[in-house]
Design a protein around this motif. Structure first.
Motif, PDB file in Angstrom:
ATOM      1  N   ASP A  20     -38.718   4.279 -14.523  1.00 12.40           N
ATOM      2  CA  ASP A  20     -38.256   4.751 -13.226  1.00 12.40           C
ATOM      3  C   ASP A  20     -37.131   5.769 -13.388  1.00 12.40           C
ATOM      4  OD1 ASP A  20     -36.092   3.228 -13.974  1.00 12.40           O
ATOM      5  OD2 ASP A  20     -36.314   1.733 -12.387  1.00 12.40           O
ATOM      6  N   ASP A  21     -36.583   6.205 -12.256  1.00 11.76           N
ATOM      7  CA  ASP A  21     -35.548   7.234 -12.281  1.00 11.76           C
ATOM      8  C   ASP A  21     -34.283   6.771 -13.001  1.00 11.76           C
ATOM      9  OD1 ASP A  21     -37.214   8.913 -10.892  1.00 11.76           O
ATOM     10  OD2 ASP A  21     -36.302   8.545  -8.934  1.00 11.76           O
ATOM     11  N   VAL A  22     -33.973   5.485 -12.926  1.00  8.64           N
ATOM     12  CA  VAL A  22     -32.770   4.978 -13.584  1.00  8.64           C
ATOM     13  C   VAL A  22     -32.894   5.143 -15.099  1.00  8.64           C
ATOM     14  CG1 VAL A  22     -31.306   2.966 -13.987  1.00  8.64           C
ATOM     15  CG2 VAL A  22     -32.313   3.347 -11.723  1.00  8.64           C
ATOM     16  N   LEU A  23     -34.031   4.768 -15.649  1.00  5.76           N
ATOM     17  CA  LEU A  23     -34.248   4.916 -17.088  1.00  5.76           C
ATOM     18  C   LEU A  23     -34.337   6.390 -17.486  1.00  5.76           C
ATOM     19  CD1 LEU A  23     -36.705   1.957 -17.676  1.00  5.76           C
ATOM     20  CD2 LEU A  23     -34.488   2.266 -18.797  1.00  5.76           C
ATOM     21  N   THR A  24     -34.915   7.209 -16.629  1.00  7.14           N
ATOM     22  CA  THR A  24     -34.985   8.644 -16.908  1.00  7.14           C
ATOM     23  C   THR A  24     -33.590   9.232 -17.029  1.00  7.14           C
ATOM     24  OG1 THR A  24     -37.116   8.876 -15.792  1.00  7.14           O
ATOM     25  CG2 THR A  24     -35.788  10.868 -16.046  1.00  7.14           C
ATOM     26  N   GLU A  28     -31.573  10.939 -20.234  1.00  7.68           N
ATOM     27  CA  GLU A  28     -30.889  12.238 -20.169  1.00  7.68           C
ATOM     28  C   GLU A  28     -29.464  12.121 -20.705  1.00  7.68           C
ATOM     29  OE1 GLU A  28     -31.294  13.157 -16.055  1.00  7.68           O
ATOM     30  OE2 GLU A  28     -33.367  13.898 -16.254  1.00  7.68           O
ATOM     31  N   ARG A  29     -28.782  11.033 -20.359  1.00  8.85           N
ATOM     32  CA  ARG A  29     -27.423  10.814 -20.890  1.00  8.85           C
ATOM     33  C   ARG A  29     -27.470  10.655 -22.408  1.00  8.85           C
ATOM     34  NH1 ARG A  29     -27.311   6.624 -16.699  1.00  8.85           N
ATOM     35  NH2 ARG A  29     -26.505   7.562 -14.788  1.00  8.85           N
ATOM     36  N   ALA A  30     -28.496   9.949 -22.883  1.00  8.56           N
ATOM     37  CA  ALA A  30     -28.624   9.739 -24.323  1.00  8.56           C
ATOM     38  C   ALA A  30     -28.769  11.070 -25.057  1.00  8.56           C
ATOM     39  CB  ALA A  30     -29.825   8.841 -24.615  1.00  8.56           C
ATOM     40  N   GLU A  31     -29.573  11.956 -24.531  1.00  6.33           N
ATOM     41  CA  GLU A  31     -29.752  13.275 -25.147  1.00  6.33           C
ATOM     42  C   GLU A  31     -28.445  14.049 -25.153  1.00  6.33           C
ATOM     43  OE1 GLU A  31     -32.946  15.402 -23.357  1.00  6.33           O
ATOM     44  OE2 GLU A  31     -34.451  13.871 -23.853  1.00  6.33           O
ATOM     45  N   GLU A  32     -27.676  13.931 -24.075  1.00 11.21           N
ATOM     46  CA  GLU A  32     -26.411  14.668 -23.975  1.00 11.21           C
ATOM     47  C   GLU A  32     -25.405  14.232 -25.037  1.00 11.21           C
ATOM     48  OE1 GLU A  32     -25.171  13.982 -19.987  1.00 11.21           O
ATOM     49  OE2 GLU A  32     -26.715  15.282 -19.093  1.00 11.21           O
ATOM     50  N   VAL A  33     -25.429  12.954 -25.402  1.00 13.78           N
ATOM     51  CA  VAL A  33     -24.447  12.457 -26.376  1.00 13.78           C
ATOM     52  C   VAL A  33     -25.052  12.251 -27.769  1.00 13.78           C
ATOM     53  CG1 VAL A  33     -22.982  11.402 -24.623  1.00 13.78           C
ATOM     54  CG2 VAL A  33     -24.808  10.040 -25.694  1.00 13.78           C
ATOM     55  N   GLY A  34     -26.297  12.688 -27.946  1.00 14.19           N
ATOM     56  CA  GLY A  34     -26.920  12.631 -29.259  1.00 14.19           C
ATOM     57  C   GLY A  34     -27.436  11.266 -29.674  1.00 14.19           C
ATOM     58  N   GLY A  66     -27.816   2.504 -22.643  1.00 13.74           N
ATOM     59  CA  GLY A  66     -28.321   1.407 -21.821  1.00 13.74           C
ATOM     60  C   GLY A  66     -29.818   1.365 -21.619  1.00 13.74           C
ATOM     61  N   VAL A  67     -30.572   2.197 -22.316  1.00 12.33           N
ATOM     62  CA  VAL A  67     -32.022   2.210 -22.116  1.00 12.33           C
ATOM     63  C   VAL A  67     -32.647   0.883 -22.538  1.00 12.33           C
ATOM     64  CG1 VAL A  67     -34.207   3.304 -22.778  1.00 12.33           C
ATOM     65  CG2 VAL A  67     -32.190   4.720 -22.339  1.00 12.33           C
ATOM     66  N   SER A  68     -32.460   0.486 -23.783  1.00  9.77           N
ATOM     67  CA  SER A  68     -33.050  -0.772 -24.249  1.00  9.77           C
ATOM     68  C   SER A  68     -32.429  -1.967 -23.539  1.00  9.77           C
ATOM     69  CB  SER A  68     -32.891  -0.906 -25.764  1.00  9.77           C
ATOM     70  OG  SER A  68     -31.546  -0.702 -26.159  1.00  9.77           O
ATOM     71  N   GLY A  69     -31.126  -1.891 -23.266  1.00  9.72           N
ATOM     72  CA  GLY A  69     -30.468  -2.984 -22.573  1.00  9.72           C
ATOM     73  C   GLY A  69     -31.049  -3.224 -21.197  1.00  9.72           C
ATOM     74  N   LEU A  70     -31.305  -2.158 -20.467  1.00 11.76           N
ATOM     75  CA  LEU A  70     -31.868  -2.308 -19.123  1.00 11.76           C
ATOM     76  C   LEU A  70     -33.289  -2.854 -19.183  1.00 11.76           C
ATOM     77  CD1 LEU A  70     -31.466  -1.995 -16.110  1.00 11.76           C
ATOM     78  CD2 LEU A  70     -32.262   0.373 -16.290  1.00 11.76           C
ATOM     79  N   TRP A  71     -34.081  -2.368 -20.137  1.00  9.40           N
ATOM     80  CA  TRP A  71     -35.436  -2.926 -20.302  1.00  9.40           C
ATOM     81  C   TRP A  71     -35.347  -4.442 -20.496  1.00  9.40           C
ATOM     82  CZ3 TRP A  71     -40.110  -1.303 -19.249  1.00  9.40           C
ATOM     83  CH2 TRP A  71     -40.453   0.050 -19.318  1.00  9.40           C
ATOM     84  N   MET A  72     -34.465  -4.904 -21.374  1.00 12.42           N
ATOM     85  CA  MET A  72     -34.382  -6.342 -21.641  1.00 12.42           C
ATOM     86  C   MET A  72     -33.837  -7.113 -20.456  1.00 12.42           C
ATOM     87  SD  MET A  72     -33.385  -6.635 -25.708  1.00 12.42           S
ATOM     88  CE  MET A  72     -31.966  -5.521 -25.667  1.00 12.42           C
ATOM     89  N   HIS A  91     -20.326   5.570 -25.260  1.00 14.71           N
ATOM     90  CA  HIS A  91     -21.714   5.176 -25.041  1.00 14.71           C
ATOM     91  C   HIS A  91     -21.780   3.943 -24.144  1.00 14.71           C
ATOM     92  CE1 HIS A  91     -23.023   7.234 -29.085  1.00 14.71           C
ATOM     93  NE2 HIS A  91     -22.544   8.091 -28.186  1.00 14.71           N
ATOM     94  N   GLN A  92     -20.890   3.003 -24.389  1.00 17.37           N
ATOM     95  CA  GLN A  92     -20.913   1.790 -23.575  1.00 17.37           C
ATOM     96  C   GLN A  92     -20.525   2.070 -22.126  1.00 17.37           C
ATOM     97  OE1 GLN A  92     -18.618  -1.142 -25.898  1.00 17.37           O
ATOM     98  NE2 GLN A  92     -20.610  -1.940 -26.561  1.00 17.37           N
ATOM     99  N   ARG A  93     -19.635   3.028 -21.923  1.00 19.02           N
ATOM    100  CA  ARG A  93     -19.310   3.413 -20.547  1.00 19.02           C
ATOM    101  C   ARG A  93     -20.548   3.954 -19.848  1.00 19.02           C
ATOM    102  NH1 ARG A  93     -18.479   7.605 -17.488  1.00 19.02           N
ATOM    103  NH2 ARG A  93     -18.822   9.111 -19.163  1.00 19.02           N
ATOM    104  N   LEU A  94     -21.314   4.792 -20.545  1.00 15.07           N
ATOM    105  CA  LEU A  94     -22.537   5.341 -19.972  1.00 15.07           C
ATOM    106  C   LEU A  94     -23.577   4.245 -19.745  1.00 15.07           C
ATOM    107  CD1 LEU A  94     -22.788   8.596 -22.120  1.00 15.07           C
ATOM    108  CD2 LEU A  94     -22.092   8.421 -19.712  1.00 15.07           C
ATOM    109  N   ALA A  95     -23.621   3.263 -20.633  1.00 17.98           N
ATOM    110  CA  ALA A  95     -24.551   2.151 -20.455  1.00 17.98           C
ATOM    111  C   ALA A  95     -24.202   1.337 -19.211  1.00 17.98           C
ATOM    112  CB  ALA A  95     -24.547   1.253 -21.689  1.00 17.98           C
ATOM    113  N   ARG A  96     -22.913   1.093 -18.996  1.00 20.69           N
ATOM    114  CA  ARG A  96     -22.512   0.366 -17.792  1.00 20.69           C
ATOM    115  C   ARG A  96     -22.906   1.133 -16.541  1.00 20.69           C
ATOM    116  NH1 ARG A  96     -18.083  -1.038 -21.207  1.00 20.69           N
ATOM    117  NH2 ARG A  96     -16.840   0.725 -20.467  1.00 20.69           N
ATOM    118  N   GLU A  97     -22.858   2.454 -16.622  1.00 16.55           N
ATOM    119  CA  GLU A  97     -23.314   3.290 -15.511  1.00 16.55           C
ATOM    120  C   GLU A  97     -24.813   3.063 -15.269  1.00 16.55           C
ATOM    121  OE1 GLU A  97     -23.264   8.064 -14.758  1.00 16.55           O
ATOM    122  OE2 GLU A  97     -21.500   7.201 -15.756  1.00 16.55           O
TER     123      GLU A  97
END
Length: 217
Positions: A20-24, A28-34, A66-72, A91-97
């Protein structure tokens, strides 16, 4: 044996469970931070695993965005708690987002900043349903040993990148990360207390169930 599937069939299966859009946005955040996040097929497999186990407690090494975390979290029980470990606080800040956008209550995702092999020894023995590892490949075997201590009998440890960009299956490739993953696979396969499975989803997902023993009953 049947012939290997085509790249078209692999892509079809990877996209079978749509994101869904949340995972998308998390990707995108993951790509931005490598950060290289787990693929959709691997994420769907983790959600399925969490659902089948009715997971209440999960440890993740490598929070990313947060991609894998949200899936789980989406497969876990509604009262389940994800403990996710990463050395990068940003990274963890972005995951909490990501978790917030996904409607995950704050108390269901516990982020711990630190190195995996520093944090894992502080967690409770035999408490967790799943340990998912997507961190430093050189530490995979050490993480396996910690995971087996942390898992309850019947729990499952999972490792992403188990095929490592097609390098693991090629005996001519001898770089340190590939060798580390091969050693992990050998160790999992040789352990009679585990039920192993290597899935060709994403970049490879290695699973191992911790068997019940008389001592655990």
């Amino acid at each position: 044996m049947t012939d290997p599937i085509s790249s078209a069939s692999w892509s079809y299966s990877e996209a079978f469970v749509a994101e869904d859009d949340v995972l998308t946005r998390a990707r995108e955040r993951a790509e931005e931070v490598g950060v290289v996040a787990i693929g959709p097929g691997g994420g769907a497999a983790l959600r399925f695993l969490a659902s089948v186990l009715e997971a209440r407690a999960v440890v993740e090494i490598g929070t990313g965005t947060g991609v894998s975390g949200l899936w789980m979290l989406r497969g876990m029980r509604s009262d389940g708690i994800l403990t996710t470990v990463d050395i990068e606080t940003e990274h963890q800040r972005l995951a909490r987002e990501t978790f917030n956008e996904g409607g995950i209550p704050t108390q269901r995702a516990r982020t711990i900043a630190g190195a995996a092999l520093d944090v894992l020894p502080r967690l409770t023995d035999g408490h967790y349903d799943i340990v998912f590892v997507d961190g430093d490949k050189a530490e995979y075997t050490a993480c396996l040993r910690e995971a087996l201590r942390l898992l309850r009998p019947g729990g499952v440890v999972a490792f992403d990148n188990a095929l490592w960009h097609d390098r693991v299956a090629d005996p001519s490739v001898r770089d340190d990360e590939t060798l580390a993953i091969r050693e992990l696979i050998r160790e999992v396969g040789a352990d009679d207390s585990l039920v192993p499975l290597l899935l060709p989803v994403g970049d490879g997902l290695l699973l191992a169930k911790k068997e019940w023993t008389p001592e655990s009953e």
